[in-house]
Scaffold this motif. Structure first.
Motif, PDB file in Angstrom:
ATOM      1  N   GLU A  22      -4.160 -22.202   7.589  1.00 37.65           N
ATOM      2  CA  GLU A  22      -3.278 -20.908   6.855  1.00 37.65           C
ATOM      3  C   GLU A  22      -3.346 -19.690   7.896  1.00 37.65           C
ATOM      4  OE1 GLU A  22      -4.784 -21.672   2.238  1.00 37.65           O
ATOM      5  OE2 GLU A  22      -6.435 -21.421   3.548  1.00 37.65           O
ATOM      6  N   ILE A  23      -4.292 -19.529   8.638  1.00 35.56           N
ATOM      7  CA  ILE A  23      -4.615 -18.539   9.606  1.00 35.56           C
ATOM      8  C   ILE A  23      -3.600 -18.628  10.493  1.00 35.56           C
ATOM      9  CG2 ILE A  23      -5.886 -17.668  11.735  1.00 35.56           C
ATOM     10  CD1 ILE A  23      -7.016 -16.753   8.928  1.00 35.56           C
ATOM     11  N   VAL A  24      -2.950 -19.943  11.187  1.00 32.49           N
ATOM     12  CA  VAL A  24      -1.921 -20.105  11.990  1.00 32.49           C
ATOM     13  C   VAL A  24      -0.586 -19.502  11.389  1.00 32.49           C
ATOM     14  CG1 VAL A  24      -0.244 -21.908  13.073  1.00 32.49           C
ATOM     15  CG2 VAL A  24      -2.935 -21.957  13.195  1.00 32.49           C
ATOM     16  N   VAL A  25      -0.535 -19.800   9.962  1.00 30.12           N
ATOM     17  CA  VAL A  25       0.756 -19.290   9.353  1.00 30.12           C
ATOM     18  C   VAL A  25       0.566 -17.528   9.268  1.00 30.12           C
ATOM     19  CG1 VAL A  25       1.817 -19.186   6.885  1.00 30.12           C
ATOM     20  CG2 VAL A  25       1.005 -21.308   7.920  1.00 30.12           C
ATOM     21  N   LEU A  26      -0.480 -17.262   8.811  1.00 29.13           N
ATOM     22  CA  LEU A  26      -0.702 -15.817   8.940  1.00 29.13           C
ATOM     23  C   LEU A  26      -0.186 -15.112  10.116  1.00 29.13           C
ATOM     24  CD1 LEU A  26      -1.736 -13.210   7.526  1.00 29.13           C
ATOM     25  CD2 LEU A  26      -4.083 -13.721   8.190  1.00 29.13           C
ATOM     26  N   ARG A  27      -0.635 -15.489  11.134  1.00 23.42           N
ATOM     27  CA  ARG A  27      -0.332 -15.204  12.484  1.00 23.42           C
ATOM     28  C   ARG A  27       1.097 -15.158  12.611  1.00 23.42           C
ATOM     29  NH1 ARG A  27      -4.744 -18.620  15.120  1.00 23.42           N
ATOM     30  NH2 ARG A  27      -6.582 -17.287  15.063  1.00 23.42           N
ATOM     31  N   LEU A 107      -0.033 -18.045  -5.067  1.00 24.25           N
ATOM     32  CA  LEU A 107       0.462 -19.395  -4.676  1.00 24.25           C
ATOM     33  C   LEU A 107       0.301 -20.752  -5.648  1.00 24.25           C
ATOM     34  CD1 LEU A 107      -0.637 -19.616  -0.708  1.00 24.25           C
ATOM     35  CD2 LEU A 107       1.716 -18.824  -1.994  1.00 24.25           C
ATOM     36  N   ARG A 108      -1.093 -20.538  -6.189  1.00 23.34           N
ATOM     37  CA  ARG A 108      -1.425 -21.545  -7.383  1.00 23.34           C
ATOM     38  C   ARG A 108      -0.543 -21.255  -8.511  1.00 23.34           C
ATOM     39  NH1 ARG A 108      -6.844 -21.200  -5.475  1.00 23.34           N
ATOM     40  NH2 ARG A 108      -7.073 -19.485  -7.020  1.00 23.34           N
ATOM     41  N   ARG A 109      -0.321 -19.870  -8.958  1.00 29.60           N
ATOM     42  CA  ARG A 109       0.263 -19.524 -10.094  1.00 29.60           C
ATOM     43  C   ARG A 109       1.726 -19.976 -10.071  1.00 29.60           C
ATOM     44  NH1 ARG A 109      -1.040 -14.231 -10.342  1.00 29.60           N
ATOM     45  NH2 ARG A 109       0.729 -13.886  -9.344  1.00 29.60           N
ATOM     46  N   ASP A 110       2.267 -19.750  -8.792  1.00 36.60           N
ATOM     47  CA  ASP A 110       3.627 -19.923  -8.843  1.00 36.60           C
ATOM     48  C   ASP A 110       4.068 -20.948  -7.723  1.00 36.60           C
ATOM     49  OD1 ASP A 110       6.479 -20.069  -8.699  1.00 36.60           O
ATOM     50  OD2 ASP A 110       6.609 -17.653  -9.002  1.00 36.60           O
ATOM     51  N   PRO A 111       4.295 -22.356  -7.973  1.00 38.82           N
ATOM     52  CA  PRO A 111       4.501 -23.315  -6.913  1.00 38.82           C
ATOM     53  C   PRO A 111       5.654 -23.244  -6.114  1.00 38.82           C
ATOM     54  CG  PRO A 111       4.376 -24.494  -9.220  1.00 38.82           C
ATOM     55  CD  PRO A 111       4.091 -22.823  -9.358  1.00 38.82           C
ATOM     56  N   LYS A 112       6.512 -22.219  -6.692  1.00 35.61           N
ATOM     57  CA  LYS A 112       7.682 -21.967  -5.838  1.00 35.61           C
ATOM     58  C   LYS A 112       7.491 -20.959  -4.349  1.00 35.61           C
ATOM     59  CE  LYS A 112       9.860 -20.326  -9.207  1.00 35.61           C
ATOM     60  NZ  LYS A 112      10.655 -19.765 -10.167  1.00 35.61           N
ATOM     61  N   ILE A 113       6.358 -20.463  -4.596  1.00 32.12           N
ATOM     62  CA  ILE A 113       6.109 -19.403  -3.741  1.00 32.12           C
ATOM     63  C   ILE A 113       5.075 -19.922  -2.509  1.00 32.12           C
ATOM     64  CG2 ILE A 113       4.620 -17.073  -3.256  1.00 32.12           C
ATOM     65  CD1 ILE A 113       6.996 -16.600  -5.017  1.00 32.12           C
ATOM     66  N   LEU A 114       5.783 -19.781  -1.295  1.00 37.61           N
ATOM     67  CA  LEU A 114       4.906 -20.400  -0.194  1.00 37.61           C
ATOM     68  C   LEU A 114       4.236 -19.398   0.677  1.00 37.61           C
ATOM     69  CD1 LEU A 114       8.063 -22.564   0.880  1.00 37.61           C
ATOM     70  CD2 LEU A 114       6.307 -23.216  -0.532  1.00 37.61           C
ATOM     71  N   LEU A 115       3.147 -19.749   1.287  1.00 35.11           N
ATOM     72  CA  LEU A 115       2.482 -18.654   2.110  1.00 35.11           C
ATOM     73  C   LEU A 115       2.997 -18.008   3.154  1.00 35.11           C
ATOM     74  CD1 LEU A 115      -0.369 -17.964   2.655  1.00 35.11           C
ATOM     75  CD2 LEU A 115      -0.868 -19.938   4.143  1.00 35.11           C
ATOM     76  N   LEU A 116       3.900 -18.694   3.835  1.00 31.32           N
ATOM     77  CA  LEU A 116       4.658 -17.860   5.207  1.00 31.32           C
ATOM     78  C   LEU A 116       5.424 -16.678   4.439  1.00 31.32           C
ATOM     79  CD1 LEU A 116       5.275 -17.366   8.077  1.00 31.32           C
ATOM     80  CD2 LEU A 116       7.177 -18.846   7.821  1.00 31.32           C
ATOM     81  N   PRO A 117       6.504 -17.100   3.789  1.00 31.34           N
ATOM     82  CA  PRO A 117       7.004 -15.804   3.197  1.00 31.34           C
ATOM     83  C   PRO A 117       6.423 -14.842   2.476  1.00 31.34           C
ATOM     84  CG  PRO A 117       7.815 -17.791   1.947  1.00 31.34           C
ATOM     85  CD  PRO A 117       6.678 -18.361   3.058  1.00 31.34           C
ATOM     86  N   LEU A 118       5.319 -15.218   1.713  1.00 29.36           N
ATOM     87  CA  LEU A 118       4.425 -14.408   0.861  1.00 29.36           C
ATOM     88  C   LEU A 118       3.790 -13.297   1.970  1.00 29.36           C
ATOM     89  CD1 LEU A 118       3.328 -13.101  -1.869  1.00 29.36           C
ATOM     90  CD2 LEU A 118       1.562 -14.824  -1.668  1.00 29.36           C
TER      91      LEU A 118
END
Length: 191
Positions: A22-27, A107-118
């Motif tokens: 997740e840190i890689v995605v955050l970067r 992310l858990r609440r809305d499965p359509k939401i992905l980490l990178l775009p959020l």
């Protein structure tokens, strides 16, 4: 306080920091956001050094920098703790404190939401605030009414900067948070 989706955050919810993946995605999110902000505000690489800020996730936050009521918390300090300033240099240092546990909850609440775009949305939004504070386009300490107006401005600008970006899942984030008014908390200067 309710989050952007209108849900109340439970007190003392499980605060688990992002794992390395997740840190890689955050970067990646930070790189995308800094590029967008650079283009929009015409900030060169050397000018970025003038904007004293840091982005940290839950693992690196102090207890007072953690909240359960927003995706991020912007803290303004009188100086960067690791930086020695000369007497003539301004000392404002902004710390964007990402709240991993709150982001995960969305992310858990809305499965359509992905980490990178959020996280790209959140970081872009927060960096706009930092630039506006640093350029004195907006004061940091303002009334609740002024803060609401600033949130609307930054929210609209964030949408404008991101809506043409080609990031898988970004359209869903922009749609889910189109009426969002409060992404973060602001806390005043401390030593």
């Amino acid at each position: 306080m309710a989050d952007e989706g209108g849900f109340d955050f439970p007190k003392n919810c499980e605060r688990v920091p992002f794992v390395e993946e997740e840190i890689v995605v955050l970067r990646q999110s930070i790189e995308i956001s800094e590029e967008l902000i650079s283009d929009y505000y015409k900030v060169t690489t050397s000018e970025w050094k003038r904007y004293r800020y840091d982005i940290q996730s839950l693992r690196d936050l102090q207890e007072e920098e953690v909240t359960d009521s927003a995706f991020a918390q912007i803290r303004r300090y009188l100086r960067c703790p690791n930086e020695r300033l000369r007497g003539s240099e301004p000392g404002d240092y902004f710390k964007i404190c990402l709240q991993d546990h709150v982001i995960r909850r969305a992310l858990r609440r809305d499965p359509k939401i992905l980490l990178l775009p959020l996280t790209t949305y959140i970081v872009t939004h927060e960096l706009i605030h930092v630039i506006r504070f640093a350029k004195f386009l907006q004061r940091f300490l303002v009334s609740p009414t002024e803060r609401d107006s600033e949130e609307v401005r930054v929210h609209e600008l964030t949408h404008r900067l991101l809506h043409r970006r080609k990031i898988h899942g970004l359209a869903e984030v922009l749609s889910a948070f189109r009426d969002c008014r409060n992404m973060e908390n602001f806390l005043g200067a401390v030593a």
